[in-house]
Design a protein around this motif. Structure first.
Motif, PDB file in Angstrom:
ATOM      1  N   LEU A  58       0.848  -1.288  -0.052  1.00 45.83           N
ATOM      2  CA  LEU A  58       0.004   0.140  -0.019  1.00 45.83           C
ATOM      3  C   LEU A  58       0.794   1.248  -0.111  1.00 45.83           C
ATOM      4  CD1 LEU A  58      -2.971  -0.847   2.409  1.00 45.83           C
ATOM      5  CD2 LEU A  58      -3.101  -0.779   0.041  1.00 45.83           C
ATOM      6  N   HIS A  59       2.236   1.031   0.677  1.00 46.31           N
ATOM      7  CA  HIS A  59       2.981   2.446   0.682  1.00 46.31           C
ATOM      8  C   HIS A  59       3.756   2.293  -0.585  1.00 46.31           C
ATOM      9  CE1 HIS A  59       5.508   5.365   2.313  1.00 46.31           C
ATOM     10  NE2 HIS A  59       4.996   5.367   3.233  1.00 46.31           N
ATOM     11  N   PRO A  60       4.154   3.286  -1.196  1.00 46.03           N
ATOM     12  CA  PRO A  60       5.128   3.702  -2.467  1.00 46.03           C
ATOM     13  C   PRO A  60       6.472   3.151  -1.957  1.00 46.03           C
ATOM     14  CG  PRO A  60       3.652   5.598  -2.301  1.00 46.03           C
ATOM     15  CD  PRO A  60       3.415   4.452  -1.026  1.00 46.03           C
ATOM     16  N   ASP A  61       6.888   3.532  -0.766  1.00 47.89           N
ATOM     17  CA  ASP A  61       8.261   3.290  -0.443  1.00 47.89           C
ATOM     18  C   ASP A  61       8.346   1.509  -0.292  1.00 47.89           C
ATOM     19  OD1 ASP A  61       8.742   5.567  -0.325  1.00 47.89           O
ATOM     20  OD2 ASP A  61       9.058   5.837   1.754  1.00 47.89           O
ATOM     21  N   ASP A  62       7.603   0.983   0.177  1.00 49.57           N
ATOM     22  CA  ASP A  62       7.539  -0.703   0.176  1.00 49.57           C
ATOM     23  C   ASP A  62       7.558  -1.042  -1.044  1.00 49.57           C
ATOM     24  OD1 ASP A  62       7.388  -0.514   3.132  1.00 49.57           O
ATOM     25  OD2 ASP A  62       5.370  -0.874   3.115  1.00 49.57           O
ATOM     26  N   ALA A  63       6.723  -0.439  -1.978  1.00 50.78           N
ATOM     27  CA  ALA A  63       6.739  -0.996  -3.229  1.00 50.78           C
ATOM     28  C   ALA A  63       8.054  -0.974  -3.987  1.00 50.78           C
ATOM     29  CB  ALA A  63       5.650  -0.354  -4.253  1.00 50.78           C
ATOM     30  N   MET A  64       8.892   0.206  -3.685  1.00 47.22           N
ATOM     31  CA  MET A  64      10.067   0.567  -4.409  1.00 47.22           C
ATOM     32  C   MET A  64      10.991  -0.715  -3.867  1.00 47.22           C
ATOM     33  SD  MET A  64      10.412   4.522  -4.879  1.00 47.22           S
ATOM     34  CE  MET A  64      10.113   5.068  -3.317  1.00 47.22           C
ATOM     35  N   GLN A  65      10.830  -0.837  -2.606  1.00 46.43           N
ATOM     36  CA  GLN A  65      11.863  -1.574  -2.114  1.00 46.43           C
ATOM     37  C   GLN A  65      11.654  -3.103  -2.477  1.00 46.43           C
ATOM     38  OE1 GLN A  65      12.352  -0.943   2.230  1.00 46.43           O
ATOM     39  NE2 GLN A  65      13.752  -2.693   2.476  1.00 46.43           N
ATOM     40  N   ALA A  66      10.486  -3.494  -2.556  1.00 50.20           N
ATOM     41  CA  ALA A  66      10.034  -4.743  -3.335  1.00 50.20           C
ATOM     42  C   ALA A  66      10.715  -4.957  -4.626  1.00 50.20           C
ATOM     43  CB  ALA A  66       8.709  -5.136  -3.190  1.00 50.20           C
ATOM     44  N   ARG A  67      10.529  -3.775  -5.451  1.00 49.32           N
ATOM     45  CA  ARG A  67      11.050  -3.775  -6.801  1.00 49.32           C
ATOM     46  C   ARG A  67      12.798  -4.145  -6.812  1.00 49.32           C
ATOM     47  NH1 ARG A  67      11.206   1.842  -9.140  1.00 49.32           N
ATOM     48  NH2 ARG A  67      12.736   1.873  -7.686  1.00 49.32           N
ATOM     49  N   ASP A  68      13.228  -3.200  -5.721  1.00 53.34           N
ATOM     50  CA  ASP A  68      14.736  -3.099  -5.809  1.00 53.34           C
ATOM     51  C   ASP A  68      15.217  -4.477  -5.363  1.00 53.34           C
ATOM     52  OD1 ASP A  68      14.436  -0.442  -6.735  1.00 53.34           O
ATOM     53  OD2 ASP A  68      14.857   0.456  -4.836  1.00 53.34           O
ATOM     54  N   LEU A  69      14.505  -5.175  -4.673  1.00 56.65           N
ATOM     55  CA  LEU A  69      15.054  -6.626  -4.095  1.00 56.65           C
ATOM     56  C   LEU A  69      14.819  -7.648  -5.120  1.00 56.65           C
ATOM     57  CD1 LEU A  69      13.773  -6.790  -0.357  1.00 56.65           C
ATOM     58  CD2 LEU A  69      16.164  -6.182  -1.361  1.00 56.65           C
ATOM     59  N   GLY A  70      14.317  -7.145  -6.279  1.00 51.31           N
ATOM     60  CA  GLY A  70      14.036  -8.143  -7.521  1.00 51.31           C
ATOM     61  C   GLY A  70      12.853  -8.945  -7.517  1.00 51.31           C
TER      62      GLY A  70
END
Length: 362
Positions: free
Chosen positions: A238-250
Motif C-alpha cells: 500500500l505504501h510507495p516506499d514498500d513497493a520500491m523496496q520490493a522492486r529493488d530486491l528483485g
C-alpha cells in the motif's frame, strides 16, 4: 437457480448468501473491525468518474495484455482465497477449471482444500489458459518457506505470490459473532510438513503472544527472492516506499492489496493507493491490484491508473458457492464483457491505450 439469474457480480453475492451457512458467509463476506476498508474498497472504484473519448478507431481491437513473460487473453485474474471446499464440493478444482476456460490468471492459496499438483494436472494442457500461481505466507523460517516454494514449483506453478500484509490475523468481528472456525481439513492441502519453530521464553509479556518473533522482515524477503525456484510476486503493498523496496530486491511484480479489508481496518483503499505506487516504481514494473473490483469499469479504471491486471477474490468464490465451476466461469465472463464494453466506450481499442486522462480529476 441457474446462472441466468445472475447478470452481474452483485447478483452472485446475493445468491451465495442465500445458499451458505451464516458462519461460512461471515468468513467469506466479512472484514476486519467495523469493515470500513471492506466498504471503501468498492466505493473508491465507484467514486472515480470516467472521461471517455469518442470517434476513436476501435478496429482491430483486443483485450490482451503482456505480463510476466506471457500473453494473457485479458487482464482479469482470480485472487487467492483459502478453503474453497468450505463453499462448494468442487472446491479449487471448480475454480481452476473455470479460470482455464475463460483464460484467466488464477492464484491459489496455500491454505486450500486441494493440493496444487492436482489442480495443475487438471488444466496444464488446456489451450488458452491463464497462468497458475501459488500463494503463500512466511512459514516461520527461511527453510520452511522455501520448502513451500519448492512444493509449488514441483507442482507446476508458474510464480509465487508471497503475502506480506498479514503477520497476524485481523480482528474480524463478524466471524467471531458467527462463531466461525476454519476447518483444518479444508485448509491444509498444501501445508509444509513438520513443526513451526518454537517460541522463545520472554521476560515481559510480548506483543501478540510472541508470534511476531517469527514475522518476516525485508531481509527474509531478500533471501526468499534470491533462493526461490519461481518468480516472486509481493502481495500486500500500500505504501510507495514498500513497493520500491520490493522492486529493488528483485521481486517479479508487486500486488497492491489491503487483504480485502480483512486484516487492518481503515487503511487506504487500493484504488487510492495505486496511483502513487505506480508513480514511485515507474512504468515498467508489473503491478497487480485487487480489493473491491466488482465491475468491468473497475478493471478499466485500475489499468488506467497504472495496474497491469486486476484480480477478484470474494466474487469468484461467491459464484463458486452458487454454481460451482459454471458459476465462476460465468462470473469471469460477465466481468470480461463489461470490461470490453467499457474499453470500447472509452475510445480505446486495447488495454495498452488506457491512461490516467480517462479518469476525471475533480
Amino acid at each position: 437457480m441457474t446462472q441466468l439469474h445472475a447478470v452481474n457480480l452483485h447478483d452472485y453475492a446475493a445468491l451465495a448468501q442465500e445458499r451458505l451457512a451464516p458462519e461460512a458467509w461471515a468468513y467469506l463476506a466479512g472484514g476486519a473491525g467495523d469493515e470500513a476498508t471492506l466498504a471503501d474498497n468498492a466505493a473508491a472504484w465507484a467514486a472515480l468518474k470516467l472521461l471517455p473519448r469518442v470517434l476513436r478507431p476501435l478496429h482491430p481491437g483486443h483485450t490482451q495484455v503482456e505480463l510476466l513473460g506471457r500473453t494473457w487473453a485479458h487482464p482479469i485474474g482470480l485472487a487467492p482465497v483459502a478453503a474453497h471446499g468450505l463453499f462448494h464440493p468442487e472446491a479449487e478444482a471448480g475454480t481452476v477449471l473455470a479460470a482455464a476456460a475463460q483464460g484467466a490468471a488464477c492464484a491459489l492459496s496455500s491454505q486450500g482444500s486441494t493440493p496444487w499438483a492436482e489442480l495443475v494436472a487438471l488444466v496444464k494442457d488446456e489451450p488458452g489458459r491463464g497462468p497458475l500461481w501459488a500463494q503463500g505466507y512466511w512459514q516461520g523460517s527461511l527453510t520452511r518457506t522455501l520448502a513451500l516454494f519448492e512444493q509449488a514449483a514441483k507442482a507446476g506453478m508458474e510464480a509465487i505470490v508471497f503475502t506480506v500484509d498479514a503477520p497476524v490475523h485481523g480482528a474480524r468481528d463478524r466471524e467471531r459473532r458467527a462463531g466461525f472456525v476454519l476447518p483444518a481439513e479444508l485448509s491444509k492441502a498444501n501445508a509444509v510438513l513438520g513443526s513451526h519453530p518454537p517460541l522463545p521464553a520472554f521476560e515481559a509479556p510480548p506483543l501478540c503472544a510472541g508470534l511476531l518473533v517469527h514475522a518476516p522482515t525485508w531481509a527474509e524477503l531478500q533471501a526468499l527472492i534470491a533462493a526461490s525456484p519461481l518468480p516472486v510476486i509481493v502481495k500486500g503493498l500500500l505504501h510507495p516506499d514498500d513497493a520500491m523496496q520490493a522492486r529493488d530486491l528483485g521481486a517479479a511484480a508487486g500486488w497492491v492489496s489491503n487483504h480485502g479489508g480483512r486484516t487492518l481496518d481503515t487503511v487506504l483503499p487500493t484504488a487510492a493507493a495505486l496511483p502513487a505506487i505506480r508513480a514511485a516504481v515507474g512504468p515498467a514494473w508489473p503491478l497487480i491490484v485487487d480489493g473491491g473490483i466488482r465491475r468491468g469499469t473497475d478493471v478499466l479504471k485500475a489499468l488506467a491508473l497504472g495496474a497491469s491486471a486486476a484480480f477478484i477474490g470474494r466474487p469468484a468464490v461467491q459464484a463458486l458457492a452458487v454454481e460451482g465451476a459454471r458459476g465462476v466461469a460465468h462470473a469471469i465472463r460477465l466481468l470480461r464483457d463489461e470490461f470490453e464494453i467499457a474499453l470500447a466506450l472509452c475510445g480505446c481499442a486495447t488495454p495498452a491505450q488506457l491512461h490516467p486522462g480517462l479518469i476525471h480529476k475533480a
